[in-house]
Every structure is written in structure tokens, then in C-alpha cells.
Write a protein that holds these residues in place. Structure first.
Motif, PDB file in Angstrom:
ATOM      1  N   ALA A  37       0.838  -1.205   0.000  1.00  0.00           N
ATOM      2  CA  ALA A  37       0.000   0.000   0.000  1.00  0.00           C
ATOM      3  C   ALA A  37       0.872   1.253   0.000  1.00  0.00           C
ATOM      4  O   ALA A  37       1.829   1.354   0.769  1.00  0.00           O
ATOM      5  CB  ALA A  37      -0.910  -0.002   1.225  1.00  0.00           C
ATOM      6  N   GLY A  38       0.539   2.183  -0.879  1.00  0.00           N
ATOM      7  CA  GLY A  38       1.255   3.461  -0.923  1.00  0.00           C
ATOM      8  C   GLY A  38       2.604   3.427  -1.614  1.00  0.00           C
ATOM      9  O   GLY A  38       3.315   4.429  -1.614  1.00  0.00           O
ATOM     10  N   ALA A  39       2.977   2.300  -2.214  1.00  0.00           N
ATOM     11  CA  ALA A  39       4.281   2.216  -2.888  1.00  0.00           C
ATOM     12  C   ALA A  39       4.337   3.218  -4.036  1.00  0.00           C
ATOM     13  O   ALA A  39       3.363   3.410  -4.758  1.00  0.00           O
ATOM     14  CB  ALA A  39       4.515   0.807  -3.403  1.00  0.00           C
ATOM     15  N   THR A  40       5.502   3.865  -4.192  1.00  0.00           N
ATOM     16  CA  THR A  40       5.678   4.840  -5.273  1.00  0.00           C
ATOM     17  C   THR A  40       6.745   4.416  -6.275  1.00  0.00           C
ATOM     18  O   THR A  40       6.956   5.100  -7.272  1.00  0.00           O
ATOM     19  CB  THR A  40       6.054   6.221  -4.695  1.00  0.00           C
ATOM     20  N   SER A  41       7.434   3.321  -6.002  1.00  0.00           N
ATOM     21  CA  SER A  41       8.429   2.800  -6.944  1.00  0.00           C
ATOM     22  C   SER A  41       8.425   1.275  -6.883  1.00  0.00           C
ATOM     23  O   SER A  41       7.963   0.683  -5.911  1.00  0.00           O
ATOM     24  CB  SER A  41       9.821   3.366  -6.654  1.00  0.00           C
ATOM     25  N   ALA A  42       8.941   0.658  -7.923  1.00  0.00           N
ATOM     26  CA  ALA A  42       8.852  -0.792  -8.083  1.00  0.00           C
ATOM     27  C   ALA A  42       9.603  -1.583  -7.013  1.00  0.00           C
ATOM     28  O   ALA A  42       9.271  -2.732  -6.739  1.00  0.00           O
ATOM     29  CB  ALA A  42       9.364  -1.188  -9.468  1.00  0.00           C
ATOM     30  N   ASP A  43      10.635  -0.989  -6.416  1.00  0.00           N
ATOM     31  CA  ASP A  43      11.440  -1.729  -5.443  1.00  0.00           C
ATOM     32  C   ASP A  43      10.635  -2.151  -4.218  1.00  0.00           C
ATOM     33  O   ASP A  43      10.901  -3.190  -3.626  1.00  0.00           O
ATOM     34  CB  ASP A  43      12.649  -0.896  -5.014  1.00  0.00           C
ATOM     35  N   MET A  87      19.627  -9.692   0.281  1.00  0.00           N
ATOM     36  CA  MET A  87      19.341  -8.538   1.139  1.00  0.00           C
ATOM     37  C   MET A  87      18.150  -7.771   0.583  1.00  0.00           C
ATOM     38  O   MET A  87      17.895  -7.800  -0.626  1.00  0.00           O
ATOM     39  CB  MET A  87      20.564  -7.621   1.225  1.00  0.00           C
ATOM     40  N   PRO A  88      17.403  -7.062   1.436  1.00  0.00           N
ATOM     41  CA  PRO A  88      16.238  -6.305   0.954  1.00  0.00           C
ATOM     42  C   PRO A  88      16.616  -5.338  -0.168  1.00  0.00           C
ATOM     43  O   PRO A  88      17.719  -4.781  -0.191  1.00  0.00           O
ATOM     44  CB  PRO A  88      15.783  -5.537   2.201  1.00  0.00           C
ATOM     45  N   ILE A  89      15.685  -5.166  -1.101  1.00  0.00           N
ATOM     46  CA  ILE A  89      15.932  -4.242  -2.210  1.00  0.00           C
ATOM     47  C   ILE A  89      15.119  -2.961  -2.077  1.00  0.00           C
ATOM     48  O   ILE A  89      15.258  -2.060  -2.902  1.00  0.00           O
ATOM     49  CB  ILE A  89      15.663  -4.911  -3.571  1.00  0.00           C
ATOM     50  N   ALA A  90      14.260  -2.861  -1.078  1.00  0.00           N
ATOM     51  CA  ALA A  90      13.463  -1.644  -0.887  1.00  0.00           C
ATOM     52  C   ALA A  90      14.394  -0.452  -0.693  1.00  0.00           C
ATOM     53  O   ALA A  90      15.368  -0.520   0.059  1.00  0.00           O
ATOM     54  CB  ALA A  90      12.539  -1.798   0.322  1.00  0.00           C
ATOM     55  N   GLY A  91      14.120   0.626  -1.406  1.00  0.00           N
ATOM     56  CA  GLY A  91      14.951   1.824  -1.315  1.00  0.00           C
ATOM     57  C   GLY A  91      16.196   1.766  -2.177  1.00  0.00           C
ATOM     58  O   GLY A  91      16.999   2.691  -2.158  1.00  0.00           O
ATOM     59  N   ARG A  92      16.356   0.704  -2.949  1.00  0.00           N
ATOM     60  CA  ARG A  92      17.526   0.572  -3.826  1.00  0.00           C
ATOM     61  C   ARG A  92      17.102   0.705  -5.286  1.00  0.00           C
ATOM     62  O   ARG A  92      15.959   0.471  -5.639  1.00  0.00           O
ATOM     63  CB  ARG A  92      18.210  -0.777  -3.609  1.00  0.00           C
ATOM     64  N   ARG A  93      18.064   1.053  -6.124  1.00  0.00           N
ATOM     65  CA  ARG A  93      17.787   1.209  -7.550  1.00  0.00           C
ATOM     66  C   ARG A  93      17.775  -0.147  -8.235  1.00  0.00           C
ATOM     67  O   ARG A  93      18.729  -0.912  -8.130  1.00  0.00           O
ATOM     68  CB  ARG A  93      18.832   2.114  -8.196  1.00  0.00           C
ATOM     69  N   ILE A  94      16.667  -0.432  -8.907  1.00  0.00           N
ATOM     70  CA  ILE A  94      16.558  -1.629  -9.730  1.00  0.00           C
ATOM     71  C   ILE A  94      16.280  -1.171 -11.172  1.00  0.00           C
ATOM     72  O   ILE A  94      16.211   0.029 -11.433  1.00  0.00           O
ATOM     73  CB  ILE A  94      15.462  -2.588  -9.203  1.00  0.00           C
ATOM     74  N   SER A  95      16.110  -2.101 -12.086  1.00  0.00           N
ATOM     75  CA  SER A  95      15.965  -1.754 -13.506  1.00  0.00           C
ATOM     76  C   SER A  95      14.549  -1.818 -14.043  1.00  0.00           C
ATOM     77  O   SER A  95      14.285  -1.340 -15.137  1.00  0.00           O
ATOM     78  CB  SER A  95      16.828  -2.694 -14.357  1.00  0.00           C
ATOM     79  N   ALA A 130      10.202  -1.741 -14.227  1.00  0.00           N
ATOM     80  CA  ALA A 130       8.906  -1.182 -13.847  1.00  0.00           C
ATOM     81  C   ALA A 130       7.984  -2.357 -13.509  1.00  0.00           C
ATOM     82  O   ALA A 130       8.113  -3.442 -14.074  1.00  0.00           O
ATOM     83  CB  ALA A 130       8.343  -0.353 -14.996  1.00  0.00           C
ATOM     84  N   TYR A 131       7.041  -2.119 -12.596  1.00  0.00           N
ATOM     85  CA  TYR A 131       6.204  -3.208 -12.097  1.00  0.00           C
ATOM     86  C   TYR A 131       4.747  -2.764 -12.066  1.00  0.00           C
ATOM     87  O   TYR A 131       4.433  -1.661 -11.623  1.00  0.00           O
ATOM     88  CB  TYR A 131       6.675  -3.594 -10.685  1.00  0.00           C
ATOM     89  N   TYR A 132       3.865  -3.649 -12.553  1.00  0.00           N
ATOM     90  CA  TYR A 132       2.428  -3.398 -12.513  1.00  0.00           C
ATOM     91  C   TYR A 132       1.876  -3.964 -11.206  1.00  0.00           C
ATOM     92  O   TYR A 132       1.547  -5.143 -11.116  1.00  0.00           O
ATOM     93  CB  TYR A 132       1.742  -4.040 -13.718  1.00  0.00           C
ATOM     94  N   MET A 133       1.792  -3.121 -10.182  1.00  0.00           N
ATOM     95  CA  MET A 133       1.358  -3.573  -8.857  1.00  0.00           C
ATOM     96  C   MET A 133      -0.162  -3.687  -8.809  1.00  0.00           C
ATOM     97  O   MET A 133      -0.877  -2.784  -9.249  1.00  0.00           O
ATOM     98  CB  MET A 133       1.838  -2.598  -7.782  1.00  0.00           C
ATOM     99  N   GLY A 134      -0.632  -4.796  -8.263  1.00  0.00           N
ATOM    100  CA  GLY A 134      -2.062  -5.029  -8.120  1.00  0.00           C
ATOM    101  C   GLY A 134      -2.600  -6.096  -9.050  1.00  0.00           C
ATOM    102  O   GLY A 134      -3.786  -6.414  -9.017  1.00  0.00           O
ATOM    103  N   THR A 168      -1.479  -0.401 -10.594  1.00  0.00           N
ATOM    104  CA  THR A 168      -0.662   0.811 -10.694  1.00  0.00           C
ATOM    105  C   THR A 168       0.688   0.457 -11.281  1.00  0.00           C
ATOM    106  O   THR A 168       1.363  -0.461 -10.807  1.00  0.00           O
ATOM    107  CB  THR A 168      -0.446   1.434  -9.295  1.00  0.00           C
ATOM    108  N   LEU A 169       1.095   1.197 -12.300  1.00  0.00           N
ATOM    109  CA  LEU A 169       2.444   1.006 -12.873  1.00  0.00           C
ATOM    110  C   LEU A 169       3.431   1.799 -12.046  1.00  0.00           C
ATOM    111  O   LEU A 169       3.271   3.014 -11.867  1.00  0.00           O
ATOM    112  CB  LEU A 169       2.480   1.447 -14.332  1.00  0.00           C
ATOM    113  N   LEU A 170       4.456   1.132 -11.549  1.00  0.00           N
ATOM    114  CA  LEU A 170       5.502   1.763 -10.737  1.00  0.00           C
ATOM    115  C   LEU A 170       6.831   1.639 -11.467  1.00  0.00           C
ATOM    116  O   LEU A 170       7.279   0.537 -11.777  1.00  0.00           O
ATOM    117  CB  LEU A 170       5.622   1.080  -9.384  1.00  0.00           C
TER     118      LEU A 170
END
Length: 201
Positions: A71-77, A108-116, A118-122, A195-197
Motif C-alpha cells: 500500500a502506498g508504494a511509489t516505486s517498483a522496489d 538482502m532487501p531491495i526496498a529503497g535501492r535502484r533496480i531496472s 517497472a512493475y504493474y502492482m495489483g 498501478t504502474l511503478l
């Protein structure tokens, strides 16, 4: 008069010129930015996406058909971080071989890190999986795409330039990957609630 025997082989200058020509040809056909190099990287990228789908499918199987969502994610990571390390410890799968982001620490967790990617969340599994986009190379923005709309950047810039003028890849919910040019070859419009992130800039 006695003739000196003919020498065989290359002189130092001939060897240097030959090596230089081979080097230039390599850069033209296989060096960074060349068609051969980018097409190889695009194929490796498609393989990573297909491997990543195995982790996404296992997650969906454990969550009543729902792929990762936060919920509330703004990027794919953010949502993709739910896969690590339970569903995959191989964080190299989140980096396109032609992409700018540096390597991620394994398991290791990837949240907050740069990945390559885009993700269709939901997205949830269903009968339309073969036409439902799930993951793509980073896109120029997060607007819905109709067939023929610009999808990826033509230069090696973020967002959307993972493969330069050679486009990118799209992973669908059924696990197949389609290469696309810089424009969409089919509509990629998120369903209601999806949502596309893009990845972090």
C-alpha cells in the motif's frame, strides 16, 4: 649475386595495424552501444525476467493469486522487495544487464535501492494472464500505453533507456516475455486497481 631468402610472417607495423582494425571492428559490432551488444543484453534481460517470474508465481501461489503489492508504494522496489529472500535470494535478477544500477547485495532487501524494472502492482492471476503486463524494463513514464505509443527511451538515460534505441522487454503474467521496440507493439493499459511503478530514479 645472391638473393636473400624471403621472410615469412607479419612485421611489427602490419601486426599493429591488423590489431587496430580488429579492435575497431569489435567496437562497431560488439562494443557497448552496438546492435550486437545491446541485443545480447536484451536477450539476457529477458532471461532474468523469466527467472523472476518463477519467484513472482510462487509468491502469487502463496497469496491467493495476488502478485506482490505494498500500500502506498511509489516505486517498483517496494513491492518487489517482498520476494527477497523467501522467494529469491538472487538479487541480480532485479538488474538489467544493460542497465545503469549497480549490483545489489545478495539475499538482502531491495526496498529503497535502484533496480531496472517497472512493475504493474495489483495484478492477480487470471484467464487474461497472456495479455496482462506484469514487469517491464523501466519506462519513460507511468502513463498507460496504447499500441504505437512511445514506451522506452532511445538513449541510455533514466527512465526508460535500459537498451537504448533497441527498446526493451515486457514480462506478462503468464510468464512469457515479449521484446518490444521503443514504441509499444500492443496496448499496455493497467486494469482497474493496478498501478504502474517505475524504479527509483
Amino acid at each position: 649475386m645472391r638473393l636473400s631468402p624471403r621472410r615469412h610472417g607479419f612485421s611489427y607495423v602490419e601486426l599493429l595495424v591488423s590489431t587496430t582494425i580488429i579492435g575497431i571492428l569489435y567496437l562497431i559490432y560488439l562494443g557497448p552501444g552496438s546492435r550486437g551488444h545491446e541485443m545480447k543484453a536484451k536477450a539476457e534481460c529477458a532471461q532474468r525476467m523469466a527467472q523472476l517470474h518463477l519467484s513472482l508465481a510462487m509468491y502469487a501461489q502463496d497469496h491467493e493469486g495476488a502478485f506482490p503489492a505494498v500500500a502506498g508504494a511509489t516505486s517498483a522496489d517496494g513491492p518487489l522487495d517482498l520476494l527477497v529472500p523467501q522467494y529469491t535470494a538472487d538479487t541480480s535478477l532485479f538488474i538489467c544487464p544493460a542497465g545503469v544500477p549497480s549490483a545489489l547485495p545478495a539475499a538482502m532487501p531491495i526496498a529503497g535501492r535502484r533496480i531496472s524494472y517497472a512493475y504493474y502492482m495489483g495484478v492477480k492471476t487470471g484467464p487474461d494472464d497472456a495479455t496482462t503486463p506484469l514487469l517491464t524494463d523501466s519506462q519513460i513514464d507511468t502513463a498507460p500505453r496504447l499500441s504505437g505509443d512511445r514506451l522506452f527511451a532511445e538513449k541510455h538515460v533514466a527512465p526508460g533507456g535500459n537498451h537504448r534505441r533497441f527498446g526493451g522487454n515486457v514480462l506478462f503474467a503468464d510468464g512469457h516475455v515479449e521484446p518490444m521496440e521503443t514504441t509499444a507493439s500492443r496496448s499496455l493499459v493497467p486494469a482497474p486497481g493496478v498501478t504502474l511503478l517505475n524504479p527509483l530514479p
